[in-house]
Design a protein around this motif. Structure first.
Motif, mmCIF file in Angstrom:
data_model
loop_
_atom_site.group_PDB
_atom_site.id
_atom_site.type_symbol
_atom_site.label_atom_id
_atom_site.label_comp_id
_atom_site.label_asym_id
_atom_site.label_seq_id
_atom_site.Cartn_x
_atom_site.Cartn_y
_atom_site.Cartn_z
ATOM 1 N N PHE A 19 19.321 8.785 -7.724
ATOM 2 C CA PHE A 19 19.743 8.304 -6.405
ATOM 3 C C PHE A 19 18.781 8.780 -5.315
ATOM 4 C CE2 PHE A 19 22.177 8.704 -2.449
ATOM 5 C CZ PHE A 19 22.621 7.403 -2.308
ATOM 6 N N GLY A 20 18.269 10.002 -5.461
ATOM 7 C CA GLY A 20 17.321 10.500 -4.469
ATOM 8 C C GLY A 20 16.062 9.665 -4.408
ATOM 9 N N ASP A 21 15.571 9.233 -5.570
ATOM 10 C CA ASP A 21 14.370 8.392 -5.591
ATOM 11 C C ASP A 21 14.639 7.041 -4.919
ATOM 12 O OD1 ASP A 21 13.129 10.415 -6.957
ATOM 13 O OD2 ASP A 21 13.437 9.521 -8.940
ATOM 14 N N ILE A 22 15.811 6.471 -5.202
ATOM 15 C CA ILE A 22 16.149 5.184 -4.588
ATOM 16 C C ILE A 22 16.269 5.326 -3.080
ATOM 17 C CG2 ILE A 22 17.938 3.418 -4.422
ATOM 18 C CD1 ILE A 22 18.545 3.825 -7.325
ATOM 19 N N LEU A 23 16.945 6.371 -2.622
ATOM 20 C CA LEU A 23 17.119 6.582 -1.184
ATOM 21 C C LEU A 23 15.771 6.804 -0.500
ATOM 22 C CD1 LEU A 23 19.118 6.895 1.143
ATOM 23 C CD2 LEU A 23 19.255 9.342 0.609
ATOM 24 N N THR A 24 14.904 7.596 -1.135
ATOM 25 C CA THR A 24 13.573 7.844 -0.563
ATOM 26 C C THR A 24 12.777 6.554 -0.461
ATOM 27 O OG1 THR A 24 13.545 10.087 -1.478
ATOM 28 C CG2 THR A 24 11.435 9.125 -0.849
ATOM 29 N N ALA A 25 12.788 5.738 -1.521
ATOM 30 C CA ALA A 25 12.063 4.473 -1.502
ATOM 31 C C ALA A 25 12.611 3.535 -0.437
ATOM 32 C CB ALA A 25 12.140 3.814 -2.880
ATOM 33 N N THR A 26 13.948 3.489 -0.302
ATOM 34 C CA THR A 26 14.562 2.605 0.691
ATOM 35 C C THR A 26 14.175 3.012 2.104
ATOM 36 O OG1 THR A 26 16.435 2.203 -0.788
ATOM 37 C CG2 THR A 26 16.743 1.707 1.545
ATOM 38 N N LEU A 27 14.298 4.297 2.421
ATOM 39 C CA LEU A 27 13.963 4.772 3.769
ATOM 40 C C LEU A 27 12.483 4.572 4.068
ATOM 41 C CD1 LEU A 27 16.078 8.065 3.930
ATOM 42 C CD2 LEU A 27 16.581 5.851 4.985
ATOM 43 N N LEU A 28 11.638 4.801 3.069
ATOM 44 C CA LEU A 28 10.207 4.627 3.276
ATOM 45 C C LEU A 28 9.859 3.175 3.564
ATOM 46 C CD1 LEU A 28 7.269 5.668 3.192
ATOM 47 C CD2 LEU A 28 7.294 5.205 0.731
ATOM 48 N N ALA B 47 0.825 -1.209 0.000
ATOM 49 C CA ALA B 47 0.000 0.000 0.000
ATOM 50 C C ALA B 47 0.860 1.261 0.000
ATOM 51 C CB ALA B 47 -0.928 -0.014 1.219
ATOM 52 N N ALA B 48 1.902 1.276 0.853
ATOM 53 C CA ALA B 48 2.755 2.465 0.934
ATOM 54 C C ALA B 48 3.504 2.702 -0.372
ATOM 55 C CB ALA B 48 3.747 2.312 2.092
ATOM 56 N N SER B 49 4.042 1.640 -0.957
ATOM 57 C CA SER B 49 4.798 1.798 -2.202
ATOM 58 C C SER B 49 3.888 2.168 -3.373
ATOM 59 C CB SER B 49 5.568 0.521 -2.517
ATOM 60 O OG SER B 49 4.687 -0.584 -2.649
ATOM 61 N N HIS B 50 2.616 1.765 -3.303
ATOM 62 C CA HIS B 50 1.682 2.116 -4.381
ATOM 63 C C HIS B 50 1.270 3.579 -4.286
ATOM 64 C CE1 HIS B 50 -1.550 1.752 -7.314
ATOM 65 N NE2 HIS B 50 -2.385 2.282 -6.417
ATOM 66 N N TYR B 51 0.868 4.015 -3.094
ATOM 67 C CA TYR B 51 0.330 5.367 -2.954
ATOM 68 C C TYR B 51 1.414 6.431 -2.816
ATOM 69 C CZ TYR B 51 -4.276 3.283 -2.339
ATOM 70 O OH TYR B 51 -5.459 2.589 -2.534
ATOM 71 N N LEU B 52 2.574 6.093 -2.249
ATOM 72 C CA LEU B 52 3.611 7.087 -1.992
ATOM 73 C C LEU B 52 4.747 7.070 -3.011
ATOM 74 C CD1 LEU B 52 3.878 6.763 1.909
ATOM 75 C CD2 LEU B 52 2.500 8.361 0.556
ATOM 76 N N ILE B 53 4.996 5.897 -3.621
ATOM 77 C CA ILE B 53 6.076 5.801 -4.602
ATOM 78 C C ILE B 53 5.525 5.675 -6.013
ATOM 79 C CG2 ILE B 53 8.164 4.513 -5.252
ATOM 80 C CD1 ILE B 53 8.405 3.559 -2.432
ATOM 81 N N GLY B 54 4.326 5.102 -6.129
ATOM 82 C CA GLY B 54 3.721 4.950 -7.439
ATOM 83 C C GLY B 54 3.957 3.605 -8.079
ATOM 84 N N LEU B 55 4.354 2.596 -7.308
ATOM 85 C CA LEU B 55 4.536 1.259 -7.866
ATOM 86 C C LEU B 55 3.189 0.606 -8.123
ATOM 87 C CD1 LEU B 55 7.453 -0.221 -5.697
ATOM 88 C CD2 LEU B 55 7.591 0.977 -7.881
ATOM 89 N N PRO B 56 3.055 -0.204 -9.148
ATOM 90 C CA PRO B 56 1.807 -0.961 -9.340
ATOM 91 C C PRO B 56 1.569 -1.907 -8.163
ATOM 92 C CG PRO B 56 3.179 -1.002 -11.321
ATOM 93 C CD PRO B 56 4.023 -0.416 -10.240
ATOM 94 N N TRP B 57 0.304 -2.241 -7.937
ATOM 95 C CA TRP B 57 -0.038 -3.094 -6.793
ATOM 96 C C TRP B 57 0.704 -4.429 -6.801
ATOM 97 C CZ3 TRP B 57 -2.043 -2.149 -2.260
ATOM 98 C CH2 TRP B 57 -2.885 -1.042 -2.073
ATOM 99 N N PRO B 58 0.765 -5.153 -7.917
ATOM 100 C CA PRO B 58 1.487 -6.436 -7.883
ATOM 101 C C PRO B 58 2.969 -6.274 -7.560
ATOM 102 C CG PRO B 58 0.049 -6.327 -9.808
ATOM 103 C CD PRO B 58 0.081 -4.962 -9.219
ATOM 104 N N VAL B 59 3.603 -5.222 -8.079
ATOM 105 C CA VAL B 59 5.015 -4.980 -7.787
ATOM 106 C C VAL B 59 5.194 -4.609 -6.319
ATOM 107 C CG1 VAL B 59 7.025 -3.558 -8.337
ATOM 108 C CG2 VAL B 59 5.477 -4.300 -10.154
ATOM 109 N N GLY B 60 4.285 -3.800 -5.800
ATOM 110 C CA GLY B 60 4.353 -3.449 -4.383
ATOM 111 C C GLY B 60 4.196 -4.659 -3.482
ATOM 112 N N LEU B 61 3.277 -5.564 -3.833
ATOM 113 C CA LEU B 61 3.103 -6.781 -3.047
ATOM 114 C C LEU B 61 4.336 -7.672 -3.146
ATOM 115 C CD1 LEU B 61 1.261 -8.543 -1.304
ATOM 116 C CD2 LEU B 61 0.346 -9.544 -3.408
ATOM 117 N N LEU B 62 4.940 -7.713 -4.317
ATOM 118 C CA LEU B 62 6.169 -8.490 -4.485
ATOM 119 C C LEU B 62 7.279 -7.940 -3.595
ATOM 120 C CD1 LEU B 62 7.931 -10.583 -5.927
ATOM 121 C CD2 LEU B 62 8.313 -8.900 -7.742
ATOM 122 N N LEU B 63 7.453 -6.623 -3.597
ATOM 123 C CA LEU B 63 8.453 -6.013 -2.728
ATOM 124 C C LEU B 63 8.141 -6.291 -1.262
ATOM 125 C CD1 LEU B 63 10.883 -4.168 -2.230
ATOM 126 C CD2 LEU B 63 9.338 -2.202 -2.422
#
Length: 550
Positions: free
Chosen positions: A312-321, A116-132
């Motif tokens: 790199f900023g996007d990767i760091l933000t996604a990792t910390l989140l 849910a967080a990766s979908h709404y805050l990062i913009g990943l598709p739901w299946p990719v977010g569930l995989l992560l």
């Protein structure tokens, strides 16, 4: 023609020598890091991960890829099996509710929270977010337990964490397969996935017990330590590989197999096999765990090279989140999981009262991720069936490594301070003293049972005086070697006596070595005498394992 034919051989030999040099380097770093961890009182897994990262960026050091199959097929089965055999089946069953709520409920909850967080805050598709989420949801089975045991936590906390670490990989790997299938096919059925999940769990439980039963019978029939240890090494791979090959996780089957052998093995495995097997498995697990965290650190270099297509900023933000969601989701889950069932059930409250909030906090704080998560990320396919690149694969890899680094180093380094601040170690220390005293009582009662059996044997059989003297001497020797309870005034004298016995054993070793050099005994005789001295010194180590004062 001969020179041309020999050239590939020289190239192959040079390649083998280079890999062997890297292997020796890793072994040296493993030993040195483990020694440093003991000196600075830090969990070896943390220093090994940092050492791996450092080695990866040394100029001239070749990149070392961590093959995912090496983890999922070669490394994971013995780790899970060894931990299962070492665990108490009785304690596992007594804490099954808590273990299940963490190994199944918390993993699913964390995976959904990350999705849910990766979908709404990062913009990943739901299946990719569930995989992560499925990849980073399960805590590691190795690092948290090493830290927890070192801190002397209460036994129940260790059992719950150990049981969770054994079973949670199964839940995560099944979710992982569902998510990958949904991305590859574009379809997902919750009803079908739930039914498949239950069927896999039930089938693997039955298969694991069957493999454990067969392994014990074969080992009891063979009665040869070398063959039995070889069979014990084959057992986890059989329990794991067959279910995994047919679409399961293999983890539950391996856990069930190990727990079955733990409960039923003591009366079927010979003493010689047990003694040799302990040393063999201790060394195997030590090397596997050390290399695993060392090679995990090595992966950062390759991940940085792959992640250049993302800012790199996007990767760091996604990792910390994702790391924050993973840590927070565990705390959000553990308190209702431990308190709500007791709130709803009066009989459960009477049978098992509310745990201390400090205990629940420590369980929530030990959500350290490890190499299995990275192996699952590395095992992702590179392309979809239509030829398109697998979506967000490199981002998932980097975020997974970041979560491992943050939780292992961050939570692992601060956990000792948290435990000391909460005062949990005092409870664990009292438990260790009570366990030691109960052990002494059990040893004395076992000797009493043997003495009663000796009297019955004496009455029923005609034995010579020499045989009776030998049996009585054995009984008196065993009774005199029993340690004293920690609270007794003789406990300190017993500790001094152990130190003196160790000095006397050293004197005997020197004398036997001198006798060998003088030609008065053979090497075979020296080895037999040394074996007796080794066993006696090992028994002294058992007696010294009792906890001391705080």
């Amino acid at each position: 023609m001969q020179a041309f034919a020999g050239e590939p051989t020289r190239i192959q030999r040079g390649d083998v020598e280079a890999k062997f040099q890297i292997f020796l380097t890793l072994l040296a770093v493993l030993a040195g890091t483990a020694l440093l961890a003991r000196r600075v009182n830090i969990a070896p897994a943390i220093l090994l991960l940092i050492a791996g990262i450092t080695l990866a960026f040394i100029p001239g050091m070749p990149a070392i890829e961590l093959p995912p199959d090496l983890i999922l097929l070669l490394v994971l089965p013995p780790l899970i099996y060894s931990a299962s055999v070492a665990m108490s089946w009785r304690e596992f069953c007594a804490n099954l509710r808590a273990i299940g709520l963490l190994a199944i409920g918390c993993v699913i909850f964390t995976a959904c929270a990350v999705a849910a967080a990766s979908h709404y805050l990062i913009g990943l598709p739901w299946p990719v977010g569930l995989l992560l989420g499925a990849i980073v949801a399960p805590p590691d089975v190795v690092a948290p337990l090493a830290i927890a045991r070192k801190l002397g936590l209460p036994r129940r906390i260790v059992v719950v964490l150990e049981g969770e670490g054994l079973a949670n990989d199964a839940t995560a790997l099944i979710l992982y397969r569902f998510a990958v299938a949904a991305i590859m096919t574009g379809a997902f059925s919750l009803t079908k996935a739930s039914g498949t999940f239950v069927a896999i769990m039930a089938g693997e439980l039955a298969f694991g017990v069957a493999v454990g039963w067969l392994s014990l019978r074969l080992r009891h029939w063979v009665r040869d330590p070398q063959i039995e240890i070889t069979l014990s090494l084959l057992t986890p791979y059989i329990a794991y590989w067959i279910p995994e090959h047919h679409g399961g996780s293999g983890v539950i089957a391996t856990v069930a197999c190990g727990l079955y052998i733990s409960w039923n093995g003591p009366l079927l495995i010979s003493a010689a096999t047990r003694l040799q097997g302990i040393f063999f498995w201790d060394l195997v697990i030590y090397l596997i765990e050390g290399m695993l965290f060392l090679l995990t650190g090595f992966q950062l270099r390759a991940l940085l090279e792959r992640s250049k297509e993302f800012a790199f900023g996007d990767i760091l933000t996604a990792t910390l989140l994702v790391a924050a969601i993973v840590i927070a989701a565990r705390f959000v889950w553990v308190y209702p999981a431990f308190y709500l069932p007791r709130l709803l059930s009066r009989s459960l409250r009477a049978r098992d009262p509310y745990p201390s909030w400090r205990t629940v906090f420590v369980i929530g704080f030990t959500g350290v991720r490890g190499a299995v998560s990275l192996a699952a990320a590395l095992a992702l396919p590179y392309a979809l069936p239509g030829g398109e690149t697998f979506p967000y694969r490199d981002l998932i890899l980097f975020v997974t490594f970041g979560v491992i680094l943050i939780t292992l180093v961050g939570l692992g380094l601060t956990l000792p301070a948290v435990v000391r601040l909460l005062g949990i170690t005092h409870v664990g220390h009292r438990e260790q003293i009570a366990e030691h005293d109960d052990e002494i009582v059990a040893r004395r009662e076992a000797l009493a049972a043997a003495q009663a059996s000796l009297k019955k044997i004496t009455d029923d059989r005609e034995l010579t005086d020499e045989v009776l003297k030998l049996l009585h001497a054995r009984h008196q020797t065993r009774a005199s070697l029993l340690p004293d309870p920690i609270g007794s005034p003789d406990h300190e004298a017993s500790a001094v006596g152990i130190a003196l016995v160790r000095e006397l054993i050293a004197v005997e070793r020197k004398f036997i070595h001198a006798q060998l050099r003088a030609g008065k005994i053979t090497d075979e005789a020296r080895r037999r005498i040394e074996r007796d001295l080794d066993l006696e010194e090992a028994s002294l180590a058992n007696r010294e394992a009792a906890p001391g004062p705080l």
